[in-house]
Write an enzyme that holds these catalytic residues in place. Structure first.
Site, PDB file in Angstrom:
ATOM      1  N   GLU A   9       4.884 -18.065   1.602  1.00 22.12           N
ATOM      2  CA  GLU A   9       4.029 -16.736   1.731  1.00 22.12           C
ATOM      3  C   GLU A   9       2.700 -16.990   2.029  1.00 22.12           C
ATOM      4  O   GLU A   9       2.255 -17.796   1.758  1.00 22.12           O
ATOM      5  CB  GLU A   9       4.152 -16.261   0.056  1.00 22.12           C
ATOM      6  CG  GLU A   9       3.341 -14.963  -0.011  1.00 22.12           C
ATOM      7  CD  GLU A   9       3.809 -14.040  -1.082  1.00 22.12           C
ATOM      8  OE1 GLU A   9       4.955 -14.491  -1.760  1.00 22.12           O
ATOM      9  OE2 GLU A   9       3.163 -12.923  -1.552  1.00 22.12           O
ATOM     10  N   ARG A  10       2.270 -16.088   3.104  1.00 27.60           N
ATOM     11  CA  ARG A  10       0.967 -16.212   3.714  1.00 27.60           C
ATOM     12  C   ARG A  10       0.731 -17.629   4.257  1.00 27.60           C
ATOM     13  O   ARG A  10      -0.087 -17.999   4.329  1.00 27.60           O
ATOM     14  CB  ARG A  10      -0.063 -15.995   2.749  1.00 27.60           C
ATOM     15  CG  ARG A  10       0.080 -14.738   1.882  1.00 27.60           C
ATOM     16  CD  ARG A  10       0.228 -13.480   2.829  1.00 27.60           C
ATOM     17  NE  ARG A  10       0.335 -12.275   2.008  1.00 27.60           N
ATOM     18  CZ  ARG A  10       0.704 -11.018   2.215  1.00 27.60           C
ATOM     19  NH1 ARG A  10       0.944 -10.948   3.625  1.00 27.60           N
ATOM     20  NH2 ARG A  10       0.797 -10.217   1.654  1.00 27.60           N
ATOM     21  N   GLU A  30       1.046  -7.734  -9.637  1.00 21.97           N
ATOM     22  CA  GLU A  30       2.222  -7.319  -8.279  1.00 21.97           C
ATOM     23  C   GLU A  30       3.326  -7.539  -8.556  1.00 21.97           C
ATOM     24  O   GLU A  30       4.101  -8.113  -7.672  1.00 21.97           O
ATOM     25  CB  GLU A  30       1.615  -8.296  -6.948  1.00 21.97           C
ATOM     26  CG  GLU A  30       0.201  -8.200  -6.773  1.00 21.97           C
ATOM     27  CD  GLU A  30      -0.185  -8.949  -5.607  1.00 21.97           C
ATOM     28  OE1 GLU A  30       0.174  -9.923  -5.159  1.00 21.97           O
ATOM     29  OE2 GLU A  30      -1.496  -8.421  -4.842  1.00 21.97           O
ATOM     30  N   ARG A  64      -3.143 -17.262 -14.204  1.00 18.08           N
ATOM     31  CA  ARG A  64      -4.049 -16.368 -13.268  1.00 18.08           C
ATOM     32  C   ARG A  64      -4.499 -15.067 -13.598  1.00 18.08           C
ATOM     33  O   ARG A  64      -3.951 -14.465 -14.364  1.00 18.08           O
ATOM     34  CB  ARG A  64      -3.251 -16.244 -11.911  1.00 18.08           C
ATOM     35  CG  ARG A  64      -2.718 -17.627 -11.268  1.00 18.08           C
ATOM     36  CD  ARG A  64      -1.739 -17.315  -9.963  1.00 18.08           C
ATOM     37  NE  ARG A  64      -2.709 -17.249  -8.852  1.00 18.08           N
ATOM     38  CZ  ARG A  64      -2.437 -16.360  -7.833  1.00 18.08           C
ATOM     39  NH1 ARG A  64      -1.741 -15.549  -8.176  1.00 18.08           N
ATOM     40  NH2 ARG A  64      -3.478 -16.044  -6.785  1.00 18.08           N
ATOM     41  N   GLU A  78      -5.255 -16.268   5.067  1.00 13.99           N
ATOM     42  CA  GLU A  78      -4.525 -14.932   4.891  1.00 13.99           C
ATOM     43  C   GLU A  78      -5.418 -13.896   5.521  1.00 13.99           C
ATOM     44  O   GLU A  78      -4.985 -12.979   6.388  1.00 13.99           O
ATOM     45  CB  GLU A  78      -4.157 -14.454   3.689  1.00 13.99           C
ATOM     46  CG  GLU A  78      -3.387 -13.120   3.532  1.00 13.99           C
ATOM     47  CD  GLU A  78      -2.974 -12.723   2.091  1.00 13.99           C
ATOM     48  OE1 GLU A  78      -3.288 -13.929   1.316  1.00 13.99           O
ATOM     49  OE2 GLU A  78      -2.643 -11.695   1.771  1.00 13.99           O
ATOM     50  N   ASP A 137      -9.680  -9.973  -3.224  1.00 13.09           N
ATOM     51  CA  ASP A 137      -8.839 -10.791  -2.624  1.00 13.09           C
ATOM     52  C   ASP A 137      -9.020 -11.489  -1.535  1.00 13.09           C
ATOM     53  O   ASP A 137      -8.586 -11.025  -0.539  1.00 13.09           O
ATOM     54  CB  ASP A 137      -7.502  -9.791  -2.412  1.00 13.09           C
ATOM     55  CG  ASP A 137      -6.082 -10.703  -2.430  1.00 13.09           C
ATOM     56  OD1 ASP A 137      -6.281 -11.815  -2.598  1.00 13.09           O
ATOM     57  OD2 ASP A 137      -5.104 -10.104  -2.554  1.00 13.09           O
ATOM     58  N   ARG A 182     -10.452  -1.636  -8.751  1.00 17.10           N
ATOM     59  CA  ARG A 182      -9.637  -3.035  -8.627  1.00 17.10           C
ATOM     60  C   ARG A 182     -10.541  -4.261  -8.975  1.00 17.10           C
ATOM     61  O   ARG A 182     -10.075  -5.073  -9.503  1.00 17.10           O
ATOM     62  CB  ARG A 182      -9.000  -3.076  -7.374  1.00 17.10           C
ATOM     63  CG  ARG A 182      -8.340  -4.572  -7.471  1.00 17.10           C
ATOM     64  CD  ARG A 182      -7.235  -4.444  -6.018  1.00 17.10           C
ATOM     65  NE  ARG A 182      -7.008  -5.948  -5.752  1.00 17.10           N
ATOM     66  CZ  ARG A 182      -6.213  -6.062  -4.605  1.00 17.10           C
ATOM     67  NH1 ARG A 182      -5.452  -5.153  -3.915  1.00 17.10           N
ATOM     68  NH2 ARG A 182      -5.944  -7.404  -4.196  1.00 17.10           N
TER      69      ARG A 182
HETATM   70  O1  GCW Z   1      -3.477 -12.104  -1.405  1.00 21.02           O
HETATM   71  C1  GCW Z   1      -2.494 -11.613  -2.038  1.00 21.02           C
HETATM   72  C2  GCW Z   1      -1.419 -12.015  -1.203  1.00 21.02           C
HETATM   73  C3  GCW Z   1      -0.119 -12.143  -1.944  1.00 21.02           C
HETATM   74  C4  GCW Z   1      -0.171 -13.291  -3.051  1.00 21.02           C
HETATM   75  C5  GCW Z   1      -1.232 -12.699  -3.934  1.00 21.02           C
HETATM   76  C6  GCW Z   1      -1.667 -13.521  -5.070  1.00 21.02           C
HETATM   77  C7  GCW Z   1       1.302 -14.854  -3.784  1.00 21.02           C
HETATM   78  O2  GCW Z   1      -1.264 -10.953  -0.343  1.00 21.02           O
HETATM   79  O3  GCW Z   1       0.919 -12.802  -0.986  1.00 21.02           O
HETATM   80  O4  GCW Z   1       0.944 -13.392  -3.637  1.00 21.02           O
HETATM   81  O5  GCW Z   1      -2.334 -12.272  -3.380  1.00 21.02           O
HETATM   82  O6  GCW Z   1      -2.545 -14.308  -5.028  1.00 21.02           O
HETATM   83  O7  GCW Z   1      -0.817 -13.701  -5.906  1.00 21.02           O
END
Ligand code: GCW
Length: 702
Positions: A167-168, A293, A326, A400, A372, A343
């Site tokens: 992922e990413r 998420e 987290r 990312e 983010d 947010r």
């Molecule tokens: O930045 C976002 C990403 C997700 C990621 C999430 C996170 C692992 O787009 O892909 O998921 O953060 O940090 O949990």
């Protein structure tokens, strides 16, 4: 997204910053290694290899024996070693990662109380090269700023439909997994562990925090494979952690609930932890993304994040394990019409009230910014809002939102700025908390920089950018980010451009001087360059939804993700003031809350993060916001044009064996220029059409 891994690819991995020639200074000397301990064997093997390659000699000495006339002695501290002025002289302390370097007339002795410290001392000497031996006589003690220096991998075992293998991930497949299984051949993991150890990293979480069904099973029937991965990291002093699903008692254990206050659930986690440590005695702990998420979490049971984290903390506590929990918790189903929900506030709103309730072995892992991983965000106020909680800073080495390893973007400068950020901005005494507030204004006396706040607390964590790509990181220059992250964990005060110089010197040893100069020219200010041609003044998120690459000004504007810029024909930016906005600015201690509250004092680079202003608002730079947008986008592309020219000249000075690397860099720079041009044209066109204000220089805007 990245392509699934090919398990049959046999291209040897690039040595990154540890090519054989980086060991020349050590390898041509007489080197003695003395002491027992697993990692002393690792050091001995390194020295044996280096001296064999470069014509020196290597002696392995028994504890207690004399060191003879070696040029370099690497030794565990022995009783007769005089303690240094500030090392306390504690022999054989496995937790002590410090080392001493003594140089006397060109002969060097490196001593440590632990084999890990000795390993770090060895790589310190490698990094210094000839200078290790030619410097003036010295007695130095080196110690890491924090004991917790970690990388997280967002690797999936099974290729995910949307997110791929990693992922990413922008560096090919996973070094751990292929074809839905843990790889049989973990030699790339061993090489990776060596690279990480040379920078000082000592913990790695090996699977994605979005824990899907296959990955959840690493905790149970996958344990033998996790043990194999741990064995690959162990000789390098690196402990393995797993990301786990909060719903595991149900999905893996068949229980009817995952309620953190349920006794059966607690027992399930204890048994699960016992099984892990029985198999992997030096296992590090669990990483959890909960209620974020779509991941399961304690909210489903009316419990909070302290309840959730403490449940797991109790399970791992008998094994001295850690829970990295987290703080990236927010509402991803927001109504874009609702301007009161912000947010940026979410992590603070969720976690600040819980301060003091987390168990001692819980580390709340906080992203560096409140949103983010954007190219520019203010520092997360959560880092200063939990004085009674262990807190880790989370960075993103994988790019990312910063060019996805197609763009040359050196992030060491950004991270250094984050680590040096002082919540009290040098104020002599902490401000007195306002009565009844639970915000970050009551941070205790003591270190108030980000680096200081996390050092004796939860340390640092970052999302890795490495994969099974030939160059490890897709863009060969992105290796510099992995390197600099490790080095900044060890020493957050290090000069980031100096670290880049270290990476260049080790990765391209012996290259013509022009090569190092060219790479510095491209990378030193590349973070700022990327910022110039992408989202302006801290506004963020003008990327294509989903994959997050390339410009799309309104891509996220009317979505549920809470990432808005509110551009209309009159102005742009998010009002996060206390007076008229979401109140986010008020979550900072003074003087930052006042600095951010006023558009007059807010730093230009964060103006649109905190304020909604007209396009004609005049910045401290003297330019209007709209002219700033035009100018920076033109300048950003011009800089990338210069990168391309600089590299095309420099690559001719590289040795023949760097041809593949040179070609890869050229390809990436070509794409960077295409993409930067796209950013420039889409952003400038959008804001010209929105605002109707022409460019004062009359340049082409479509
Ligand atoms: O930045 C976002 C990403 C997700 C990621 C999430 C996170 C692992 O787009 O892909 O998921 O953060 O940090 O949990």
């Amino acid at each position: 997204m990245n392509s699934p891994t090919s398990s049959t690819d046999t291209t040897p991995a690039h040595p990154a910053w540890l090519p054989s020639s980086a060991f020349a200074a050590v390898g041509r000397r007489r080197v003695a290694v003395r002491g027992d301990g697993a990692l002393v064997g690792t050091i001995a093997a390194e020295v044996a290899g280096a001296t064999a390659a470069h014509g020196g000699s290597f002696t392995r000495l028994d504890p207690g024996s004399g060191v003879g006339d070696a040029d370099l002695v690497l030794t565990l501290t022995e009783d007769d070693d005089a303690p240094g002025p500030d090392d306390g002289g504690s022999a054989c302390d496995a937790e002590d990662e410090s080392f001493r370097l003594l140089r006397d007339d060109g002969a060097v002795v490196v001593q440590s109380a632990s084999d890990r410290g000795l390993l770090y001392g060895f790589f310190h000497v490698v990094r210094l090269g000839e200078a290790a031996f030619t410097g003036p006589d010295a007695v130095e003690t080196h110690a890491p700023a924090t004991p917790l220096r970690m990388l997280d991998h967002w690797d999936n075992v099974a290729v995910h439909d949307v997110m791929g293998q990693v992922e990413r991930g922008y560096s090919g497949g996973s070094i751990f997994y292929a074809d839905g299984e843990v790889r049989a051949d973990l030699s790339r993991v061993e090489e990776y562990a060596r690279l990480l150890a040379s920078t000082g990293i000592n913990r790695v979480a090996i699977n994605n925090v979005n824990v899907h069904a296959r990955e959840a099973r690493l905790l149970t029937d996958g344990l033998p494979d996790v043990a194999r991965i741990a064995a690959a990291f162990r000789p390098w002093g690196i402990r393995v952690h797993l990301a786990v699903s909060f719903a595991a008692p149900m999905t893996l254990g068949g229980l009817p609930t995952a309620d953190p206050l349920d006794a059966g659930v607690a027992r399930w986690w204890r048994d699960a932890a016992d099984r892990v440590w029985a198999r992997i005695p030096d296992f590090g702990g669990f990483v959890v993304k909960a209620d974020s998420e779509g991941q399961p979490g304690p909210f489903a049971y009316g419990r909070d994040h302290a309840d959730g984290a403490n449940l797991l903390a109790a399970a791992v506590e008998p094994h001295d394990g850690l829970i990295h929990w987290r703080a990236f918790v927010y509402d991803h189903r927001q109504d874009w019409r609702d301007r009161s929900t912000d947010r940026a506030r979410a992590a603070h709103d969720n976690f600040a009230p819980l301060d003091g309730r987390f168990a001692d072995n819980v580390i709340v892992q906080v992203k560096h910014g409140p949103m983010d991983f954007q190219v520019r965000e203010p520092i997360s106020p959560v880092l200063a809002a939990l004085p009674r909680t262990r807190v880790a800073l989370e960075l993103q080495v994988t790019q990312e939102y910063t060019g996805q390893q197609k763009h040359a973007v050196y992030l060491g400068r950004a991270w250094s700025e984050i680590l040096r950020f002082d919540f009290l901005a040098g104020a002599a005494t902490p401000p007195v908390p306002e009565p009844g507030t639970t915000t970050s204004s009551d941070i205790p006396p003591g270190p108030t920089t980000v680096a200081g706040l996390v050092a004796n607390s939860g340390g640092l964590v970052a999302v890795s950018n490495a994969g099974d790509d030939e160059f490890w990181t897709g863009h060969p220059f992105a290796q510099a980010n992995l390197y600099a992250y490790g080095r900044l964990c060890w020493d957050p005060a290090a000069d980031p451009v100096g670290l880049l110089g270290e990476w260049i010197a080790m990765t391209f040893p012996g290259a013509a001087p022009g090569v190092a100069g060219a790479i510095h020219e491209i990378l030193d200010d590349s973070w700022e360059t990327y910022e110039l041609y992408t989202a302006p003044l801290g506004v963020g998120f003008m990327v294509r939804p989903g994959h997050h690459y390339g410009p799309d000004v309104d891509g996220y504007e009317y979505t549920p993700w809470g990432t808005y810029h509110f551009a209309d024909r009159d102005g742009i930016g998010v009002d996060r003031t206390v007076a008229t906005g979401t109140g986010f600015a008020g979550l900072y201690p003074s003087p930052w809350r006042e600095i951010y509250e006023s558009a007059e004092t807010c730093p230009d680079e964060l103006l649109l993060f905190f304020h909604h202003v007209p396009y004609t608002h005049v910045l401290h730079s003297g330019k209007t916001v709209i002219q700033h947008i035009y100018d920076t986008h033109f300048e950003g592309v011009e800089r990338v044009e210069r990168f391309v020219a600089t590299w095309s000249e420099a690559r001719s000075s590289l040795p023949a064996d760097a041809a593949r690397l040179a070609a890869r860099v050229t390809d990436r720079l070509t794409e960077q220029l295409r993409s930067a041009t796209d950013w420039r044209d889409q952003l400038n066109t959008y804001f010209l059409r929105k605002s109707g204000v022409p460019d004062t220089h009359g340049r082409t805007i479509h």
